[in-house]
Scaffold this motif. Sequence first.
Motif, PDB file in Angstrom:
ATOM      1  N   VAL A  76      62.799   4.629   1.055  1.00 24.74           N
ATOM      2  CA  VAL A  76      62.173   4.340   1.795  1.00 24.74           C
ATOM      3  C   VAL A  76      61.986   4.686   3.132  1.00 24.74           C
ATOM      4  CG1 VAL A  76      60.733   2.688   2.081  1.00 24.74           C
ATOM      5  CG2 VAL A  76      61.438   2.763   0.044  1.00 24.74           C
ATOM      6  N   THR A  88      55.156   1.966   4.377  1.00 26.96           N
ATOM      7  CA  THR A  88      56.467   1.893   4.431  1.00 26.96           C
ATOM      8  C   THR A  88      56.870   0.675   5.096  1.00 26.96           C
ATOM      9  OG1 THR A  88      57.014   4.363   6.130  1.00 26.96           O
ATOM     10  CG2 THR A  88      58.335   3.053   6.064  1.00 26.96           C
ATOM     11  N   PHE A 103      57.048  -0.843   1.433  1.00 27.99           N
ATOM     12  CA  PHE A 103      57.887  -0.141   0.408  1.00 27.99           C
ATOM     13  C   PHE A 103      59.132  -1.136   0.900  1.00 27.99           C
ATOM     14  CE2 PHE A 103      55.959   3.208  -0.421  1.00 27.99           C
ATOM     15  CZ  PHE A 103      55.581   2.783  -1.756  1.00 27.99           C
ATOM     16  N   VAL A 104      59.119  -1.585   2.578  1.00 25.89           N
ATOM     17  CA  VAL A 104      61.145  -2.346   3.224  1.00 25.89           C
ATOM     18  C   VAL A 104      60.849  -3.755   3.103  1.00 25.89           C
ATOM     19  CG1 VAL A 104      61.610  -2.668   5.409  1.00 25.89           C
ATOM     20  CG2 VAL A 104      61.007  -0.376   4.858  1.00 25.89           C
ATOM     21  N   VAL A 162      61.522  -3.653  -0.713  1.00 25.84           N
ATOM     22  CA  VAL A 162      63.842  -3.646  -0.471  1.00 25.84           C
ATOM     23  C   VAL A 162      64.367  -4.840  -0.651  1.00 25.84           C
ATOM     24  CG1 VAL A 162      65.045  -2.202  -0.229  1.00 25.84           C
ATOM     25  CG2 VAL A 162      62.742  -0.896  -1.001  1.00 25.84           C
TER      26      VAL A 162
END
Length: 81
Positions: free
Chosen positions: A30, A65, A68-69, A72
């Motif tokens: 990522v 970003t 996505f973080v 995760v």
Amino acid sequence: MIWQLDLFLLVFVVICALAAINVKDLLSAVIILGAYSFFMCLLWAEMGAVDVAFTEATVSAGVGTVLFVAAVFKTVRRSKD
């Protein structure tokens, strides 16, 4: 346009894309994709497409970003290795 700068940015874009594909850790992938988006933003700005560069910076490098973080960190590892 400065072709040396274009070539320099394109090399970094390709390196980031290959690294994001080959890395095993999701968080690292990522972060590398965020760097990929940043270099694409610089490339668009250098090519004179400032509106596309601004969109790339805000949507892909910024919001994408962060989302996505967050995704995760919400995932759970199923295997024990």
